[in-house]
Design a protein around this motif. Sequence first.
Motif, short mmCIF file in Angstrom:
data_model
loop_
_atom_site.label_atom_id
_atom_site.label_comp_id
_atom_site.label_asym_id
_atom_site.label_seq_id
_atom_site.Cartn_x
_atom_site.Cartn_y
_atom_site.Cartn_z
N GLN A 57 11.44 124.60 45.17
CA GLN A 57 12.00 124.11 43.91
C GLN A 57 12.27 125.26 42.95
OE1 GLN A 57 10.13 120.65 42.31
NE2 GLN A 57 10.95 120.93 40.26
N PHE A 58 11.40 126.27 42.95
CA PHE A 58 11.63 127.45 42.10
C PHE A 58 12.93 128.15 42.50
CE2 PHE A 58 10.83 132.16 42.08
CZ PHE A 58 11.22 132.36 40.76
N CYS A 59 13.14 128.33 43.78
CA CYS A 59 14.36 129.00 44.25
C CYS A 59 15.61 128.17 43.94
CB CYS A 59 14.27 129.28 45.74
SG CYS A 59 12.96 130.45 46.22
N SER A 61 15.91 125.90 41.67
CA SER A 61 16.10 125.87 40.22
C SER A 61 16.88 127.09 39.75
CB SER A 61 14.74 125.81 39.50
OG SER A 61 14.05 124.62 39.81
N THR A 62 16.57 128.24 40.34
CA THR A 62 17.30 129.46 40.01
C THR A 62 18.77 129.33 40.42
OG1 THR A 62 15.27 130.75 40.35
CG2 THR A 62 17.36 131.95 40.35
N LYS A 63 19.00 128.72 41.57
CA LYS A 63 20.37 128.50 42.03
C LYS A 63 21.17 127.66 41.04
CE LYS A 63 22.97 126.25 45.75
NZ LYS A 63 23.77 125.43 44.81
N ILE A 64 20.57 126.54 40.58
CA ILE A 64 21.26 125.63 39.68
C ILE A 64 21.41 126.25 38.30
CG2 ILE A 64 21.06 123.40 38.52
CD1 ILE A 64 19.69 122.38 41.08
N LEU A 65 20.36 126.92 37.84
CA LEU A 65 20.37 127.48 36.50
C LEU A 65 21.47 128.53 36.33
CD1 LEU A 65 18.76 127.36 33.82
CD2 LEU A 65 17.40 129.26 34.68
N PHE A 66 21.66 129.37 37.36
CA PHE A 66 22.64 130.45 37.27
C PHE A 66 23.91 130.17 38.07
CE2 PHE A 66 18.48 132.38 36.49
CZ PHE A 66 18.71 132.98 35.27
N LYS A 67 24.01 128.95 38.62
CA LYS A 67 25.23 128.53 39.35
C LYS A 67 25.58 129.53 40.45
CE LYS A 67 27.22 126.16 35.31
NZ LYS A 67 26.15 126.51 34.36
N LEU A 68 24.62 129.75 41.35
CA LEU A 68 24.77 130.75 42.40
C LEU A 68 24.90 130.11 43.77
CD1 LEU A 68 21.95 133.24 41.32
CD2 LEU A 68 24.40 133.54 40.97
N PRO A 69 25.61 130.75 44.70
CA PRO A 69 25.52 130.34 46.11
C PRO A 69 24.13 130.66 46.65
CG PRO A 69 27.47 131.71 45.69
CD PRO A 69 26.60 131.82 44.48
N LEU A 70 23.83 130.13 47.83
CA LEU A 70 22.47 130.27 48.35
C LEU A 70 22.11 131.72 48.66
CD1 LEU A 70 22.24 127.12 50.65
CD2 LEU A 70 20.95 127.55 48.57
N ARG A 71 23.04 132.48 49.20
CA ARG A 71 22.73 133.87 49.52
C ARG A 71 22.39 134.68 48.27
NH1 ARG A 71 26.42 132.33 53.39
NH2 ARG A 71 25.97 133.02 55.54
N GLN A 72 23.19 134.49 47.21
CA GLN A 72 22.92 135.21 45.97
C GLN A 72 21.65 134.67 45.29
OE1 GLN A 72 26.11 134.29 46.79
NE2 GLN A 72 26.66 136.42 47.30
N THR A 73 21.33 133.41 45.55
CA THR A 73 20.10 132.85 45.00
C THR A 73 18.88 133.59 45.52
OG1 THR A 73 21.06 130.64 44.74
CG2 THR A 73 18.67 130.77 44.90
N ALA A 74 18.85 133.84 46.82
CA ALA A 74 17.70 134.55 47.41
C ALA A 74 17.54 135.93 46.77
CB ALA A 74 17.89 134.67 48.92
N MET A 76 18.62 136.84 43.73
CA MET A 76 18.22 136.66 42.34
C MET A 76 16.72 136.37 42.25
SD MET A 76 18.73 136.35 39.07
CE MET A 76 20.46 136.08 38.64
N VAL A 77 16.21 135.51 43.14
CA VAL A 77 14.77 135.20 43.14
C VAL A 77 13.96 136.46 43.42
CG1 VAL A 77 12.95 133.95 44.35
CG2 VAL A 77 15.07 132.78 43.73
N ALA A 78 14.41 137.26 44.37
CA ALA A 78 13.70 138.51 44.67
C ALA A 78 13.67 139.42 43.45
CB ALA A 78 14.37 139.21 45.85
N SER A 79 14.77 139.46 42.69
CA SER A 79 14.83 140.29 41.49
C SER A 79 13.88 139.77 40.42
CB SER A 79 16.26 140.33 40.95
OG SER A 79 17.16 140.86 41.90
N LEU A 80 13.82 138.44 40.25
CA LEU A 80 12.92 137.87 39.26
C LEU A 80 11.45 138.15 39.60
CD1 LEU A 80 14.55 134.38 38.56
CD2 LEU A 80 14.50 136.36 37.06
N LEU A 81 11.12 138.02 40.88
CA LEU A 81 9.74 138.28 41.30
C LEU A 81 9.37 139.75 41.09
CD1 LEU A 81 9.56 136.15 44.57
CD2 LEU A 81 8.65 135.58 42.31
N LYS A 82 10.31 140.63 41.37
CA LYS A 82 10.06 142.07 41.14
C LYS A 82 9.88 142.34 39.66
CE LYS A 82 11.98 146.66 42.09
NZ LYS A 82 13.13 147.41 42.69
#
Length: 261
Positions: A57-59, A61-74, A76-82
């Motif tokens: 759901q966290f991942c 949510s990031t996809k929907i919040l920033f209107k990203l495709p799934l590949r870019q979502t992964a 973006m999530v890695a960047s947020l965690l870093k």
Amino acid sequence: MSEPPPARYRTTNWPSYNASLRKRGSLLIWVDKDMTLHAPRDGRPGRPAAFSDAAMQFCLSTKILFKLPLRQTAEMVASLLKLAGLDWSVPDFSTLCRRQKALAAQVPHRRADGPLNLRVDSPVLPDLLGQIPGDEQIATVTADGAYDTRRCHKALIARDAVPIIPIRKNGRLWKDDCPAARARNETLRATRYYGRAFRKRWTGYHARSRIEAKMRCLKAFGERIAASDPDRQTAEIHIRIALMNRFSALGTAEIIRVARQ
């Protein structure tokens, strides 16, 4: 005759509300360091899921919040965690796509005491009522004139709910053959006697504007649903609502009407 001046409103908690609006721009409000990343073993045969539903759901949510495709979502999530200083693994795009289909998204909400007071904007009303447990008390259901139908009124009477539904402008008396028709006919007679505007104010019908405002907020994440099948679409809608509730939990405006001079 000149028109009366428009109503004026004032926000009474502007400092705290302004701070909450600023917090909505923080990327890290979406990262929960106490989140369980890996799925617990459930004892079922086969390969267990690597990531928990909360992580999915966290991942998403990031996809929907920033209107990203799934590949870019992964990514973006890695960047947020870093950015949050977390050395966590991130599911790939295929895992996100597969898990979304069966995801039971958690929607945080605050529940007031007492029976439900529903305000409906677009879903099919009888089907919506069918999703509410039978032992859940419903006090009122507010909807627009499109719901002034026998099917809707019968569904509301069956749940002992008071319909706050304006009669259509060309509405006529129904055949007095059931409790729903009798209640609706009484509403029509009262509307004819007092007028549509007075009855709407008296019943509190205009509170329905709140659900219209929330629907506009829901559409702010995108006019169209990105998912293509019903199960993934359901998960996407639930995640959108969870995002909206997260924003509201940060703080909402307290508004009062200012008396006219």
